[in-house]
Scaffold this motif. Structure first.
Motif, short mmCIF file in Angstrom:
data_model
loop_
_atom_site.label_atom_id
_atom_site.label_comp_id
_atom_site.label_asym_id
_atom_site.label_seq_id
_atom_site.Cartn_x
_atom_site.Cartn_y
_atom_site.Cartn_z
N LEU A 106 0.83 -1.19 0.00
CA LEU A 106 0.00 0.00 0.00
C LEU A 106 0.87 1.25 0.00
CD1 LEU A 106 -2.71 -0.99 2.61
CD2 LEU A 106 -3.01 -0.83 0.13
N ALA A 107 0.44 2.26 -0.75
CA ALA A 107 1.17 3.52 -0.76
C ALA A 107 1.02 4.20 0.60
CB ALA A 107 0.62 4.43 -1.86
N PRO A 108 2.04 4.94 1.03
CA PRO A 108 1.95 5.63 2.32
C PRO A 108 0.78 6.61 2.33
CG PRO A 108 4.21 5.66 1.48
CD PRO A 108 3.34 5.16 0.37
N ALA A 109 0.12 6.70 3.47
CA ALA A 109 -0.97 7.67 3.60
C ALA A 109 -0.39 9.08 3.66
CB ALA A 109 -1.76 7.38 4.87
N PRO A 110 -1.16 10.08 3.22
CA PRO A 110 -0.67 11.46 3.32
C PRO A 110 -0.36 11.81 4.77
CG PRO A 110 -2.65 11.33 1.95
CD PRO A 110 -2.49 9.99 2.60
N ALA A 111 0.55 12.75 4.95
CA ALA A 111 0.93 13.17 6.29
C ALA A 111 -0.29 13.71 7.03
CB ALA A 111 2.01 14.23 6.22
N PRO A 112 -0.40 13.44 8.33
CA PRO A 112 -1.56 13.94 9.08
C PRO A 112 -1.53 15.45 9.21
CG PRO A 112 0.09 13.01 10.57
CD PRO A 112 0.54 12.68 9.17
N HIS A 113 -2.71 16.03 9.37
CA HIS A 113 -2.80 17.46 9.66
C HIS A 113 -2.65 17.65 11.17
CE1 HIS A 113 -3.88 18.76 5.65
NE2 HIS A 113 -4.68 17.71 5.56
N THR A 114 -1.96 18.69 11.57
CA THR A 114 -1.59 18.86 12.97
C THR A 114 -2.11 20.18 13.53
OG1 THR A 114 0.54 19.87 12.39
CG2 THR A 114 0.47 17.47 12.64
N LEU A 115 -2.20 20.21 14.85
CA LEU A 115 -2.58 21.42 15.58
C LEU A 115 -1.93 21.36 16.95
CD1 LEU A 115 -4.35 24.01 15.68
CD2 LEU A 115 -6.18 22.61 16.66
N LEU B 81 -9.03 18.79 7.00
CA LEU B 81 -9.33 17.37 7.06
C LEU B 81 -10.50 17.01 6.15
CD1 LEU B 81 -8.79 17.06 10.87
CD2 LEU B 81 -7.55 15.70 9.19
N GLU B 82 -11.51 17.85 6.14
CA GLU B 82 -12.67 17.60 5.27
C GLU B 82 -12.29 17.72 3.80
OE1 GLU B 82 -15.51 20.34 6.78
OE2 GLU B 82 -15.85 19.23 8.64
N ASP B 83 -11.43 18.68 3.49
CA ASP B 83 -10.96 18.83 2.11
C ASP B 83 -10.17 17.60 1.66
OD1 ASP B 83 -12.13 21.31 1.95
OD2 ASP B 83 -10.28 22.43 2.28
N ALA B 84 -9.50 16.94 2.61
CA ALA B 84 -8.72 15.74 2.28
C ALA B 84 -9.61 14.52 2.05
CB ALA B 84 -7.72 15.44 3.40
N GLY B 85 -10.89 14.63 2.37
CA GLY B 85 -11.83 13.56 2.09
C GLY B 85 -11.59 12.28 2.85
N GLY B 86 -11.05 12.38 4.05
CA GLY B 86 -10.86 11.19 4.86
C GLY B 86 -9.60 10.41 4.54
N THR B 87 -8.70 10.99 3.73
CA THR B 87 -7.48 10.28 3.37
C THR B 87 -6.34 10.50 4.35
OG1 THR B 87 -6.71 12.11 1.97
CG2 THR B 87 -8.05 10.40 0.92
N THR B 88 -6.59 11.30 5.35
CA THR B 88 -5.55 11.56 6.35
C THR B 88 -6.21 11.73 7.71
OG1 THR B 88 -3.64 12.95 6.89
CG2 THR B 88 -5.61 14.07 6.05
N SER B 89 -5.39 11.81 8.74
CA SER B 89 -5.88 11.92 10.12
C SER B 89 -5.40 13.23 10.74
CB SER B 89 -5.37 10.74 10.95
OG SER B 89 -5.75 9.50 10.40
N ALA B 90 -5.93 13.50 11.93
CA ALA B 90 -5.49 14.67 12.69
C ALA B 90 -4.60 14.21 13.84
CB ALA B 90 -6.69 15.43 13.24
N VAL B 91 -3.50 14.90 14.04
CA VAL B 91 -2.66 14.70 15.21
C VAL B 91 -2.57 16.04 15.93
CG1 VAL B 91 -0.36 14.16 16.08
CG2 VAL B 91 -1.33 12.80 14.21
N GLU C 163 -1.10 7.11 10.17
CA GLU C 163 -1.00 6.48 8.86
C GLU C 163 -1.92 5.27 8.78
OE1 GLU C 163 2.28 4.67 5.70
OE2 GLU C 163 2.94 5.61 7.57
N ARG C 164 -1.95 4.50 9.85
CA ARG C 164 -2.80 3.30 9.84
C ARG C 164 -4.28 3.68 9.87
NH1 ARG C 164 -4.46 -0.29 14.05
NH2 ARG C 164 -3.04 0.65 15.56
N PHE C 165 -4.64 4.63 10.72
CA PHE C 165 -6.04 5.01 10.83
C PHE C 165 -6.56 5.67 9.56
CE2 PHE C 165 -5.71 5.55 15.75
CZ PHE C 165 -5.61 4.18 15.87
N ALA C 166 -5.68 6.35 8.82
CA ALA C 166 -6.11 7.03 7.60
C ALA C 166 -6.55 6.04 6.53
CB ALA C 166 -4.99 7.92 7.07
N ARG C 167 -6.22 4.78 6.67
CA ARG C 167 -6.63 3.77 5.69
C ARG C 167 -8.06 3.28 5.94
NH1 ARG C 167 -2.13 2.90 2.98
NH2 ARG C 167 -0.12 2.94 4.03
#
Length: 234
Positions: free
Chosen positions: A6-15, A38-48, A180-184
Motif C-alpha cells: 500500500l502507498a503511504p498515507a498522506p501526512a496527518p494534519h496537525t494542531l 481534514l474535510e478537504d482531504a476527504g478522509g485520506t488523512t488523520s489529525a494529530v 497512517e494506519r487510521f487514515a486507511r
C-alpha cells in the motif's frame, strides 16, 4: 493487496494547543481551520493534535461572551464528529482548551509524567460540554468529583479511568504511525462506528440492533465487492 504494497498515507494534519491559552475567536478559528483541511482531504488523512501545558488553566474560559463559547462548542462538536481519525498527544498538564479537545479524540497518547487538570474557580468547574463528555466517557461514579469540584489526575489515574489510552516516551512518533494506519479506514464507516459507540449507553439493544446489522451488511457487501467504487479499489 498486502499492507506492505500500500502507498503511504498522506501526512496527518496537525494542531498545537496550550492548556494555558484563554478561549478566544482565534482558538475557535484554529480548530475550524483544522476541520476544513481534514474535510478537504476527504478522509485520506488523520489529525494529530499536540496538547501541552505548564500548569492548570487559570480562570478558564476567561473574559469572553457566550457567543464565543457557543462557537467554541460547535467547533469541538465538528471536530468530534468529523469523518477522520483524531489522535492527541498529551505532554505536561492538560487543562482548559486542551482538556476540551482531549475529550473529542479517538485515541490519546500521553508522555510520562502527564497530568490532567479539570480547572476550577470560585464559581466552580466551568459548565461547558466537557462536563457532559467526562460523565459520558467515565460514568457518574468516576466523573462526580471531577465535575463538581475539579481535580488533577496523575498519569497512572488517567490511564486507569480511560482518559488516556497509552503512554509513550515519544508520543509524536507513536501518533504518526497510528495516523497512517487510521487514515486507511473508510471515513464514513469510521464515523458510523464512533456513533454506534456513543449511542450504546443510551440506546436500548432492540433499538440499536437495526443500525448494527446495517453496518454489518455494508461490510459483508464490501467483502463481496458489491459496492461500486469501494475505497482502495476505485
Amino acid at each position: 493487496m498486502s499492507s506492505s504494497n500500500l502507498a503511504p498515507a498522506p501526512a496527518p494534519h496537525t494542531l498545537d494547543i496550550d492548556s494555558t491559552r484563554p478561549l478566544c475567536p482565534l482558538l475557535v478559528a484554529d480548530v475550524n481551520a483544522l476541520c476544513d483541511r481534514l474535510e478537504d482531504a476527504g478522509g485520506t488523512t488523520s489529525a494529530v493534535i499536540r496538547l501541552h501545558g505548564t500548569g492548570p488553566a487559570e480562570n478558564w474560559p476567561g473574559d469572553v461572551g457566550i457567543d464565543v463559547v457557543s462557537r467554541w462548542e460547535k467547533a469541538l462538536r465538528r471536530l468530534e464528529q468529523g469523518r477522520f481519525a483524531k489522535i492527541v498527544t498529551v505532554e505536561g498538564v492538560c487543562s482548559g482548551p486542551a482538556l476540551d479537545v482531549l475529550l473529542t479524540a479517538d485515541h490519546r497518547i500521553g508522555a510520562p509524567g502527564l497530568r490532567i487538570a479539570v480547572p476550577v474557580t470560585n464559581d466552580g468547574v466551568w459548565a461547558g460540554m466537557a462536563l457532559h463528555r467526562l460523565t459520558s466517557q467515565l460514568g457518574g461514579l468516576h466523573a462526580r468529583r471531577l465535575v463538581l469540584f475539579g481535580a488533577e489526575l496523575s498519569e497512572r489515574r488517567a490511564l486507569a479511568v480511560g482518559l488516556i489510552d497509552q503512554t509513550a516516551k515519544n508520543p509524536a512518533a507513536v501518533a504518526a504511525r497510528l495516523a497512517e494506519r487510521f487514515a486507511r479506514l473508510d471515513p464514513a464507516e469510521l464515523a458510523i462506528r464512533r456513533q454506534l459507540v456513543n449511542e450504546a449507553g443510551v440506546t436500548a439493544f432492540e433499538e440499536a440492533l437495526g443500525k448494527h446489522l446495517a453496518a454489518c451488511d455494508r461490510t459483508l457487501r464490501r467483502t463481496r465487492g458489491e459496492f461500486a467504487g469501494v475505497r482502495g479499489n476505485a
